[in-house]
Design a protein around this motif. Sequence first.
Motif, PDB file in Angstrom:
ATOM      1  N   TYR A 289       0.846  -1.205   0.000  1.00 20.97           N
ATOM      2  CA  TYR A 289       0.000   0.000   0.000  1.00 20.97           C
ATOM      3  C   TYR A 289       0.879   1.252   0.000  1.00 20.97           C
ATOM      4  N   PHE A 292       2.581   1.700  -3.407  1.00 16.26           N
ATOM      5  CA  PHE A 292       1.658   2.172  -4.448  1.00 16.26           C
ATOM      6  C   PHE A 292       1.262   3.639  -4.227  1.00 16.26           C
ATOM      7  N   ASN A 295       3.893   5.911  -5.158  1.00 15.58           N
ATOM      8  CA  ASN A 295       4.314   5.742  -6.555  1.00 15.58           C
ATOM      9  C   ASN A 295       5.819   5.461  -6.672  1.00 15.58           C
ATOM     10  N   GLN A 297       6.900   2.209  -6.869  1.00 17.51           N
ATOM     11  CA  GLN A 297       7.041   0.886  -7.464  1.00 17.51           C
ATOM     12  C   GLN A 297       7.829   0.981  -8.778  1.00 17.51           C
ATOM     13  N   GLN A 299       7.433   0.540 -12.110  1.00 14.21           N
ATOM     14  CA  GLN A 299       6.318   0.356 -13.032  1.00 14.21           C
ATOM     15  C   GLN A 299       6.756  -0.261 -14.357  1.00 14.21           C
ATOM     16  N   ASN A 303       4.951  -3.538 -15.828  1.00 13.85           N
ATOM     17  CA  ASN A 303       4.315  -3.557 -17.148  1.00 13.85           C
ATOM     18  C   ASN A 303       4.879  -4.659 -18.040  1.00 13.85           C
ATOM     19  N   ASP A 310      -1.779  -4.741 -11.514  1.00 13.25           N
ATOM     20  CA  ASP A 310      -2.712  -3.607 -11.540  1.00 13.25           C
ATOM     21  C   ASP A 310      -3.659  -3.807 -12.728  1.00 13.25           C
ATOM     22  N   ALA A 311      -4.556  -2.859 -12.930  1.00 17.32           N
ATOM     23  CA  ALA A 311      -5.560  -3.003 -13.994  1.00 17.32           C
ATOM     24  C   ALA A 311      -4.913  -3.117 -15.364  1.00 17.32           C
ATOM     25  N   ASN A 323      -7.882  -7.038  -9.360  1.00 15.47           N
ATOM     26  CA  ASN A 323      -6.424  -7.067  -9.484  1.00 15.47           C
ATOM     27  C   ASN A 323      -5.781  -6.719  -8.148  1.00 15.47           C
ATOM     28  N   LYS A 325      -3.546  -4.406  -7.127  1.00 13.89           N
ATOM     29  CA  LYS A 325      -3.479  -3.014  -6.679  1.00 13.89           C
ATOM     30  C   LYS A 325      -4.837  -2.550  -6.166  1.00 13.89           C
ATOM     31  N   ASP A 326      -5.913  -2.914  -6.841  1.00 13.69           N
ATOM     32  CA  ASP A 326      -7.248  -2.528  -6.377  1.00 13.69           C
ATOM     33  C   ASP A 326      -7.551  -3.127  -5.011  1.00 13.69           C
ATOM     34  N   MET A 393       7.082  -5.998  -7.594  1.00 15.63           N
ATOM     35  CA  MET A 393       6.723  -4.590  -7.762  1.00 15.63           C
ATOM     36  C   MET A 393       7.902  -3.656  -7.518  1.00 15.63           C
TER      37      MET A 393
END
Length: 831
Positions: A289, A292, A295, A297, A299, A303, A310-311, A323, A325-326, A393
């Motif tokens: 948490y 994330f 910010n 992580q 990314q 990806n 994440d989404a 997912n 992250k949600d 992550m």
Amino acid sequence: MTRRRFLTAVAGSTIANGLVTSNRSAKAFAYEPYPRDDELTTVVTSCAHNCGSRHVLVAHKKGDVIVRLSTDNGQYQGSPWGTDTEELPQLRACLRGRSYRMRVYSAERLLYPMLRVGERGEGKFKRISWDAALDFIAEKMLYLKWEYGDTALLDQSYAGASWGVLHKSDQISGLLGRFLGMFGCRTSSWSVPSYQGTVFSSQVTFGSIDDGNEDDTFAHSKLIIMWGWNPAYTFHGGNTFYYMRLAKQRGCQFVVVDPQYTDSAASYNAWWIPIKPNTDAAMLAAMAYYIFINNIQDQDFINKFTQGMDAGTMPFWARKRENFKDYILGQSDGQPKSPEWAEPICGVSAENIKKLAHLYATTKPAALKASWAPGRNAYGEQYNRMAAALQAMTGNIGVLGGCSEGVGKGWHPEAVAYPYDEYSNIWKQSIKSDRWAHCVLNYPQVKREEIGLWPQSDTDGQIPNIKGIFWQGSNWFNQLPNINKAIQAINKLELVVCMDATITPSGLWADLLLPIATHFERHDVALPWYKGHYYIHRPKVIEPLGESKTDLQVLTELAYRLGFGKKYNPKATRDYFHNNDAVDEAYLQEWWENKVMSRQQVEMTWAEFKQQGIYKFKLSRPQIAFQDNVEQGQPWPTSSGKIEIFSTYLAQIHDWSRTAYGYEIPAIPKWIEPWEWLNDDKTIQYPFHLITPHPRWRTHSIFHNIALLRETYEQEVTLNADDAKKLGIKTGDIVELWNARGRVIAPAYVTERCMPRVAVLHEGAWMDLDKIGVDRSGNPDFLTLDEPSPAGAFAYNTVLINIKKTDLSHRPGWDRLATARSHIFRRDSSS
């Protein structure tokens, strides 16, 4: 002593200058004769068990007797004496391996076939011949298969005989499993007690359990988080401490997340974060948490290489599914997994959670070593899956100095010399290892999810009718959870066979005890244990003691009596039971030439390897799990080809009752409340959470009977000083630990190095039941629960108990003052 007795004692001696002197000349040794080094034969061999490594032992023998053991001094790897470098560290044995001579010649050594003549557990046996023992077993096997079907015999082989290239005890593809499979009557035991939740996590996340770096990569870490890991006691590679010391010297920071302040924490001056047992997944979620929200992580790594973080990384067919992250941010369930949310759950302040999360996310490279112990709990797989999500992550996977370890397997040996391929793992049914007692006690009214019944194509859903057990190198009766339940179940069996070198507590409950040769008494090659890139030749150092035979000799002879001896051991004749040396040599030489030399490009011949003793692979680069996936774009062996934080396999299961797990497992890592923990209402009756880590002086229960090791440590329950003060307990007091499942007795050790409301009792003590069913040895598995845990994790650390002083005596199996003096020198923190 009176004057008369004194003069009698010195009769024949002379008195000069007030000193009593003997007529005999003085000797340099305490007793004669004592062989000197130049009179001894030196033989290079190795340790044998799954203690975290298998390293060099050097046997020094006089005739056919091992006089002493030493270990690697550098020269056995083809280097000058004393060589010990980062590239070529010595393969030094630990205190357990160095004590092995005492196990070979121990009072508990099993030397002859024995038949039970008393009640099970009473320990009354008589000596019989091998012919009588094998006739008895073969006839009983045929009867049980005929009467009860092809699931009547349960395979519970494990690591007491341990892995060799030829002589292999293993519940999946070892000697016993192949034997029972070829006989056509075998219920297999799936799930590994040490790390089954971790195995599941690595398989669904990475598609492989080969997720470990070799330990030399630790030397390049800038931050090492030892999460539930105490490498001073349980290293996962024999030179672990060497490389971690190098990391420390190079400025690496160390953090320990553990309910107790371990020796490893002290060694590295680590930041200790005490955490309530079984709440690790909640703290890891709170770290995610923080990462994330801020910010921080990686990314780009997310990806490229992850599914479901994440989404944006969800597969197209699951866009509407939850997912990771949600879930972490609370967008899917309304509960953000913030550090403030986690604080009352895990007992770690929100500030410390934030500080650790920031440190981990911003230090590169960083190794989050998510060890197995926190996964040995209810829903233990969620802890390891959550740790894998953080490793991904932060981009610390596939890089030097990072870590993706769950299971932690590193370099791969060519492990098999014997022809296991045919009938290697045939079973009629397979159940979770610690659910056998439940199956026996409740047959046939058993649901498949209660016993972890593995799916089968032709007999799916058939509950095994277990009537006999084979223990090969396995003291599982002493080691699996809820021993009192197992005691009820074993009395319903008609055949219990124990194949071991030592008379163990499990053996006391057997019908037949078969004396098995130790690894000093048979020819083999040692493999590293999960990590390490070497082979160690393991010759027959001495002839087998008494009437001991190897497992392969015993099972070959049984196979002949049952009609498939030649198929089971193709290179052998019926004479193998009496003369196995040439056959074993043939298997090992063929393995070396056809697999090691051919497939691994090794130029050293078999004869040269036997003479040298050790072959050490020189890797072209550090062994880093998933390095090629990250650097070269190779896909992970998962359905998506990526690190699956959202598991394709789990997301697509529709009928959980037809899986081995029986109960739903979420497709993403989640915090799930365990069935017993410190935030539970059960703490009104049982206010302490017991954890059962591995001891330094045993490998599970192996070496428990070694007096030298018991001088260094004794079985005791560690308590926090404030808790002990409230209970009126001081160090050395004998206490009783109890819950609804059982009662055990142990001395107390009071310290500040354990967090409040947590008790620590090391696993593996040999049980010692009294007449009222109380275990006087301090074996915690009278208190553990065999409840089915999703994904197969063993709940050794999900235990609530109560504690009080007692007048009952502790019986450690040896005289306490003669062999376990360590308590005299321990400081009493309660004073």
